[in-house]
Enzyme design. Structure first.
Site, PDB file in Angstrom:
ATOM      1  N   LYS A 168      25.004 -24.870   4.550  1.00 35.34           N
ATOM      2  CA  LYS A 168      26.537 -24.984   4.176  1.00 35.34           C
ATOM      3  C   LYS A 168      26.886 -26.500   4.712  1.00 35.34           C
ATOM      4  CE  LYS A 168      30.601 -22.260   5.020  1.00 35.34           C
ATOM      5  NZ  LYS A 168      31.109 -21.031   5.703  1.00 35.34           N
TER       6      LYS A 168
ATOM      7  N   SER B  14      33.415 -18.037   2.715  1.00 32.61           N
ATOM      8  CA  SER B  14      33.620 -19.436   2.337  1.00 32.61           C
ATOM      9  C   SER B  14      32.020 -20.157   2.153  1.00 32.61           C
ATOM     10  CB  SER B  14      34.177 -20.008   3.730  1.00 32.61           C
ATOM     11  OG  SER B  14      33.116 -19.952   4.926  1.00 32.61           O
TER      12      SER B  14
ATOM     13  N   SER C  34      32.355 -14.700   6.194  1.00 32.79           N
ATOM     14  CA  SER C  34      31.999 -15.990   5.365  1.00 32.79           C
ATOM     15  C   SER C  34      30.655 -16.029   4.843  1.00 32.79           C
ATOM     16  CB  SER C  34      32.436 -17.231   5.711  1.00 32.79           C
ATOM     17  OG  SER C  34      33.921 -17.459   5.512  1.00 32.79           O
TER      18      SER C  34
END
Lengths: 538, 538
Positions: B126, B202, B226
Site C-alpha cells: 500500500k 482503504s 481497510s
C-alpha cells in the site's frame, strides 16, 4: 457549607475509628518521637507479635499460614497492631481496617482447607487504588474526594480471591505526584530511619509501613518513581513492571483516560522473592480477561544461560548522584565482576536524559494541570509546594490535539533512540546487555520538600522499562564525604550538589535500581537474584 | 503557483514512467473494458507468465524460487507485467517499480545461495506505507503530499532483509479513510469482478491487484476494515492482527501521534497459509527491538486440543446483512457442525454495536478532522463525498484534553464489557469460545460510493481483536433473493436494505470473518485452518 478544615477533620476522625479499635491498646509510644522510630515496635508489641512480624519473610510466613501452624487471625492481629505502631511513628496510614481484617481472618481460619496463593497473608495497599467491596471510600488524599465511593479494583479482587487479608491502606501525597508524601487531608508521612527525611513518594505510606515491618508486602504504584523512590529511601525492595503488564483498573486519580503516560502498580516488600511471587500470582489470574488493556503475557521465569552482562549508569548526564550512591554502585559492580559478570558503562552523554524529563513532565499534564488545579482550588485544598512544582514544570501546557500528537511522536522517537542504544551493546554475537544497573535517586532519602529531581526513576517510566530497586548500603559519614572538587554543570545539578551533607543523611538506606528492556519483567527479577547472590545474599 | 490540477497531472505522469517501461508492451487490452476484467491477463500475458502467476500459491512459488528452478528476474517480470494489466483493468497502482524491481531481482539472482524467508517473492505494498530506500516519494493519495519524501518503513526493511522484491505500490483513498478507493490524485480503483463495484478500501489497490493475481501477497493496513473489507470484496484472504503486534513505523498519514485508535498492517493474499507465513517471518525479525511500541510476542503457533467452539454473529443488532452474507454464514456453520465443532450464537442485542461506532468514529478524528481538512483545503484537494461522510459523523468534534479522556475511558469500558461477554461463554469448564464467525461487511462489494456502514469491521478495531477474512461463495441471483418481508429497524438499516438487489451483485465474491480475542493472532489463523478444512479445503 462544610469548610476544607471541617472536611479534613472529618477524614482524620474517620481514620481514628479504625485506630481506636486496636486491641490491646498501644502502650509505650513516647510523647516525643525519636528521630529514628524503627525501634518503637520492640517497645510496644508482644514477643509473639515481634516474632510473627520479624522472623519470617513473605514465603516463610505463607508457609506457616498454609500449614496452619499459626492462625490467620493471630498473624493479622500482629500486623494490625504493628501497622498502628507504624502509623504512630510515621503517619503512614489512611485507614486501618481493623474489623474487616479480623472478620476476613476468621473467615479464612474457618475454611476446611487453606485456599489461594496468598492464604492469610496481610497485604497493605496504597489508598487511592481502592479496595474490594462496595462500600469503600477512596480519597486519593484530595479534599474534593473526601467522600468518594469507588468501584472494584480488578487486581485487588484477584489478590482477594487468592486468600489475602487487606488490613491497611496507606498515604499518598496530594495529586499523587510528589516523590514525598504529604497532603492537606492526612498530613506528612515521615521516614522511620529519620523523621527529618521523607520516606519518598508517592507510595510513601507503603514504604514507611513496610520499613517498619508493619507490612511484609504492600502494593504501590509508579508513574515517575513512586514505587522505586520510596523503596530506595527506606531500604526495601520495590518493583515497577512495564505498563499494561498488571492492571490499574479500579484505581482513582486525576486525568483518568489520559494515555500519554501510564502508571503501573507493583510490589513493595521486605523480601526480594516476594516481588516475583506477586507478579507470578497476579498473572496466573489472567487479568487480561477482565481488563483487556493488559497484555496477555503469562509469567515465564527467565533462565540465564551465560554470565550476566550489565551496563552501569554512573550518572544520567544531568545531575551527579550523591557520594553514597556512587559508592553503592562501585560496591555492587565489584561484587558482580568478582562473580564473573561482564560490566560495561552505560554512557548517557548522547542519550539526552534532560529531554526525557522535558517530555515526561509535559506528558503528565496534557491539560496543563487544569483538572487537578480546579479540583483543589474549588474546595480550598491549598496547592502544596511540591504539587505546584511539578505542575509548573516549564514544559507543562494545556495542549491542542495537534500539540498532543507532536509530543507523543517525540516520546516515541525518544523511545526508539533508546532502544537503538540498547541494541548497540550487541557486538554481533547476540550479547546485548541484560540489564542496566543505575541509581534509584540522586541520593538517599531527602530532607522533606527537597525531592525535586525525578530523572533517575522517571526516565524509565518514559521508556517504559521495568525497574527493580534493592537495598545496598547506608550512608556512612566516613565513607561518603562531600566531593568538594565537583563543579555542578547546570542549575539542577547545583541544587542537588548543595543538598548533600553526609551528616544530614547519616544512616539512611541507599538502594539501587536494576532495569531491563520493556516487558522483560522476568529477566530483571532473575538478574536481581544473580546480582544479590554476587553480593553474598541468599 | 502550481495548481491542484497541475499537481495531479504531474503525479499521474510520474506513474506513467514506470508503466511505460513495461516490456514487452501490453497488447490486447480493449479500448472499452468489460464489466468483469478478470479475464484480461489471459489475453495479454504469455503462457509462461500465466503459469508463473497462476500455478503456484505463495509457498509453492517460494519453493521454486529457493530451489532456483526459476530465476527471480523471470518471476518478477511476470508479476510486473501482470500488475500492469491489473492497473489497466482496475487502476490499482500508484507506482510500478519496473527498474528497481528488476535490479533487485538481478541482485538476488546473483547471490551464490538464496537467502531469506521471502527470497525472490514479489510483494506489493500500500503506497502510504512508504518503501525501502532513501529517495522515495510517498503521497498517501493526497495532493498536498505529492512530493513528500519519507523515511524508512521498519517492517518493509525487515521484509527486504528477507529477500523479497518490491515492485508495485498500490492506491488508497483520500484520507485513507474510505471503504472505497478513490482520490483526486489517482482517481478511482475498480473491482475486477465488476467495474461498477468497489474493490473496497482503504487497501483497495491491494485487493484489486491481488484479485487479478498481479500479486500473490500484498501488505495492507486496517483501522476500520481497510484490510478486511477489500479482501472480502474481491474474494481473497486478509488478516488484521491486533495493534502493536507488527509495526507501522515509517508509514505516512494524517494525525501521526494520535493514540485514541491505531491502525495495523497485515497481509492480503490469494493464499490462506501466506497470512501465517507473513506474520511468522515478520515476528522472527523481533521488530520490538527497533520499534519499542511493539509487544515482544514471538509467533507461537496455536494447537487446538479439543474441537473448536465458535460463536456466530448473524448480525450486529444495527444493520441486517444482505442475503448472500447470511447464506454464507449458514453454509460455513453447517460445515463446522458437520466437522464436530460446537457452534453457538453471538447475540449482539446487549452489546450495543451502535455505541461501538459512535466511539470509534469520534476516536478517528479527535481534532474534528481539522488537520486533514486543512491539508486538503489548502491545496484545493476537493474533499470527496466519502471523506466528508466520515469526517462529518455526528460524534466527531475537536476535543479538549478532558473530553478526550472521557472518550478513551468510554472506549475502555466498552472493551471491558465486550471481554466480559466473551468470558461469559465459558460454562465453568474452561470452554470459552475460541473465535467468532461474523460478516466482513453487510454485503458483497458495494456499488461505488455506497460503503457507508463500517460496523462489521470497525467494531473489531475498537475492541482490538484480530480478524481474518476468507472467501466463501459468490452472490447467486437464484439463491440470494431480496427478503421482501424484512422491516428495517433504523435509518442505516433502511439504507443498507434498500441497497440490495441481487442483480447488482451477481457473481461478486462473498467473504466472511473469523475473529479472536485481543493478541490471539495465532489462534485465529489456526482456527481458520480448521474451518476451511471443514469446508473441504486443504
Amino acid at each position: 457549607m462544610e469548610t476544607a478544615q471541617q472536611k479534613i477533620e472529618r477524614a482524620k476522625a474517620r481514620r481514628e475509628v479504625g485506630l481506636f479499635k486496636v486491641e490491646p491498646k498501644l502502650e509505650g509510644i513516647p510523647e516525643q518521637l525519636p528521630r529514628n522510630t524503627l525501634g518503637l515496635p520492640a517497645s510496644v508489641l508482644t514477643a509473639r507479635e515481634i516474632e510473627l512480624t520479624e522472623n519470617y519473610d513473605v514465603i516463610q510466613l505463607l508457609d506457616i499460614l498454609k500449614s496452619r501452624k499459626v492462625s490467620v487471625e493471630e498473624v493479622t492481629r500482629a500486623f494490625l497492631r504493628r501497622a498502628a505502631v507504624a502509623q504512630a511513628a510515621t503517619n503512614c496510614l489512611v485507614e486501618l481496617m481493623w474489623d474487616q481484617a479480623i472478620e476476613r481472618a476468621k473467615y479464612l481460619d474457618s475454611l476446611p482447607e487453606p485456599r489461594g496463593a496468598f492464604f492469610g497473608l496481610p497485604i497493605s495497599t496504597k489508598e487511592h487504588h481502592g479496595m474490594v467491596g462496595d462500600n469503600v471510600i477512596t480519597t486519593a488524599s484530595i479534599i474534593a474526594w473526601v467522600d468518594r465511593k469507588h468501584g472494584s479494583n480488578v487486581m485487588y479482587d484477584d489478590l482477594w480471591e487468592e486468600g489475602c487479608v487487606f488490613y491497611a491502606r496507606t498515604t499518598q501525597p496530594q495529586t499523587i505526584m510528589h516523590l514525598e508524601t504529604v497532603s492537606n487531608l492526612y498530613g506528612r508521612t515521615d521516614n522511620p530511619y529519620n523523621r527529618d527525611l521523607t520516606p519518598g513518594g508517592s507510595s510513601g505510606g507503603e514504604s514507611a509501613l513496610v520499613a517498619m515491618r508493619g507490612s511484609l508486602l504492600g502494593i504501590g504504584g509508579d508513574i515517575g518513581g513512586s514505587i522505586r523512590c520510596p523503596s530506595a529511601f527506606v531500604g526495601i525492595y520495590g518493583f515497577k513492571p512495564s505498563v499494561k503488564r498488571i492492571t490499574v483498573a479500579g484505581q482513582t486519580g486525576f486525568m483518568a483516560g489520559r494515555e500519554t503516560i501510564f502508571s503501573t502498580p507493583g510490589p513493595m516488600t521486605v523480601d526480594r522473592k516476594a516481588m516475583e511471587l506477586l507478579m507470578r500470582v497476579i498473572l496466573s489470574k489472567k487479568p487480561w480477561r477482565k481488563d483487556p488493556a493488559i497484555i496477555p503475557m503469562p509469567w515465564t521465569p527467565h533462565k540465564f544461560t551465560k554470565p550476566l552482562k550489565i551496563a552501569v549508569q554512573w550518572w544520567d548526564g544531568v545531575v551527579m548522584p550523591h557520594p553514597p550512591i556512587t559508592r553503592a554502585l562501585k560496591e555492587v559492580v565489584a561484587a558482580c565482576q568478582k562473580a564473573g559478570m561482564q560490566v560495561i558503562d552505560w554512557d548517557c552523554t548522547n542519550l539526552d536524559h534532560k529531554k526525557s524529563w522535558d517530555l515526561i513532565s509535559a506528558l503528565y499534564w496534557p491539560d496543563g494541570g487544569r483538572e487537578a488545579l480546579d479540583a483543589m482550588n474549588n474546595v480550598d485544598d491549598t496547592v502544596l509546594p511540591l504539587s505546584k512544582w511539578i505542575i509548573e514544570q516549564p514544559t507543562v501546557k494545556d495542549l491542542t490535539q495537534a500539540e498532543l500528537w507532536k509530543l507523543t511522536l517525540e516520546r516515541d522517537a525518544y523511545r526508539a533512540a533508546y532502544a537503538k542504544a540498547w541494541n548497540a551493546t550487541d557486538s554481533g554475537n547476540d550479547d546485548e546487555i541484560d540489564v542496566i544497573l543505575c541509581p534509584a535517586s540522586f541520593g538517599a532519602a531527602t530532607p522533606h520538600e527537597q525531592s525535586k529531581y525525578w530523572g533517575y526513576t522517571s526516565h524509565w517510566n518514559l521508556v517504559d522499562y521495568p525497574g527493580a530497586v534493592f537495598p545496598v548500603t547506608t550512608v556512612d559519614v566516613a565513607k561518603d564525604p562531600k566531593d568538594l572538587s565537583y563543579k555542578p554543570i547546570n542549575e539542577q545539578d547545583q541544587f542537588i550538589y548543595d543538598m548533600y551533607d553526609p551528616e544530614v543523611y547519616a544512616g539512611a538506606p541507599v538502594g539501587l535500581q536494576l532495569v531491563g528492556r520493556r516487558l522483560q519483567e522476568e529477566k530483571v527479577l532473575a538478574a536481581l537474584d544473580l546480582v544479590e547472590q554476587a553480593m553474598g545474599r541468599s
